[in-house]
Design a protein around this motif. Structure first.
Motif, short mmCIF file in Angstrom:
data_model
loop_
_atom_site.label_atom_id
_atom_site.label_comp_id
_atom_site.label_asym_id
_atom_site.label_seq_id
_atom_site.Cartn_x
_atom_site.Cartn_y
_atom_site.Cartn_z
N PRO A 2 -1.14 4.64 -1.19
CA PRO A 2 -1.73 3.43 -1.59
C PRO A 2 -1.60 3.52 -3.35
CG PRO A 2 -3.45 5.16 -1.00
CD PRO A 2 -2.00 5.72 -0.53
N THR A 3 -1.55 2.19 -3.90
CA THR A 3 -1.33 2.22 -5.13
C THR A 3 -2.21 1.09 -5.70
OG1 THR A 3 0.36 2.13 -6.87
CG2 THR A 3 0.77 0.80 -4.87
N VAL A 4 -2.44 0.88 -6.80
CA VAL A 4 -2.80 0.05 -7.59
C VAL A 4 -1.67 -1.01 -7.97
CG1 VAL A 4 -4.25 -0.89 -9.76
CG2 VAL A 4 -4.72 1.21 -8.69
N ALA A 5 -1.86 -2.27 -7.72
CA ALA A 5 -0.84 -3.44 -7.57
C ALA A 5 -0.82 -3.64 -9.59
CB ALA A 5 -0.99 -4.49 -7.29
N THR A 6 0.64 -3.73 -9.67
CA THR A 6 0.91 -3.91 -10.98
C THR A 6 0.53 -4.92 -11.57
OG1 THR A 6 2.85 -2.37 -10.85
CG2 THR A 6 2.91 -3.97 -12.90
N PRO A 7 -0.04 -5.39 -12.73
CA PRO A 7 -0.49 -6.77 -13.29
C PRO A 7 0.92 -7.53 -13.56
CG PRO A 7 -1.42 -5.25 -14.62
CD PRO A 7 -0.52 -4.27 -13.71
N GLY A 8 0.87 -8.73 -13.11
CA GLY A 8 1.87 -9.82 -13.20
C GLY A 8 2.30 -10.32 -11.86
N GLY A 25 -7.40 -4.08 0.87
CA GLY A 25 -7.48 -3.18 -0.28
C GLY A 25 -6.25 -3.14 -0.77
N PRO A 26 -6.01 -1.83 -1.47
CA PRO A 26 -4.87 -1.47 -2.36
C PRO A 26 -3.45 -2.12 -1.97
CG PRO A 26 -5.59 0.49 -1.56
CD PRO A 26 -6.51 -0.49 -0.99
N ALA A 27 -2.42 -2.22 -2.50
CA ALA A 27 -1.40 -2.21 -2.09
C ALA A 27 -0.65 -0.65 -1.89
CB ALA A 27 -0.26 -2.83 -3.29
#
Length: 187
Positions: free
Chosen positions: A99-105, A65-67
């Protein structure tokens, strides 16, 4: 009373009833007091503004799941460690988690020692991919050296250093991120 040997299925079902042997669900994260997922364990399934574990986190297991951001201070104040996969050997104080949404990159490199994704000495600290609670530190759309220097100095000051003595930037998907930052007492 006659006892029969347990079948493989019955044995596996029995293990699920043993404390600490429960299956981890997607979106959960478990922190452990020992390296290699040993010792005391605490599983989180959602945001916690304040955690009072009473021990140092030595390994982390993701349930998929999320980071997650595991922060050394309450209410997600930095420094935080972004966790995107299992980590077997760390030394973190964790006082809040979410929980967090991973940063693009590119993902931050998972820390494998004390103090986060850095190499710290007496008078300097080197960060391969500087990040805060929101993810990688973005410099500017223009990608100028001055913008990178300014962003690196802000980042170093937020970590308790005077400033940055060396920094580079990495362009990923049209966005510019800080990379290879050396924070020092002299700036």
């Amino acid at each position: 009373m006659h006892l029969r040997p347990l079948s493989g299925l019955a044995l596996a079902a029995g293990l699920l009833l043993v404390p600490g042997a429960s299956a981890q669900r997607a979106g959960e994260i478990t922190v452990f007091s020992g390296i290699g997922f040993t010792g005391r364990a605490f599983t989180l399934s959602g945001q916690r503004d304040t955690l009072n574990l009473g021990w140092t986190v030595r390994s982390v297991r993701m349930g998929g799941g999320p980071a997650w951001d595991l922060c050394t201070r309450t209410n997600f104040r930095t420094p935080c460690n972004r966790v995107t996969r299992n980590v077997t050997n760390v030394r973190w104080t964790v006082a809040s988690a979410r929980p967090t949404v991973a940063t693009p990159g590119p993902e931050p490199i998972p820390p494998q020692g004390g103090g986060g994704a850095s190499l710290r000495g007496m008078t300097a600290e080197f960060f391969v991919a500087p990040a805060d609670a929101r993810g990688r530190i973005e410099t500017s759309r223009q990608g100028t050296a001055a913008a990178a220097s300014e962003a690196a100095n802000r980042f170093c000051r937020s970590r308790g250093w005077v400033g940055s003595s060396y920094e580079r930037q990495e362009t990923v998907g049209g966005r510019n991120f800080l990379a290879d930052v050396l924070c020092t007492r002299t700036g």
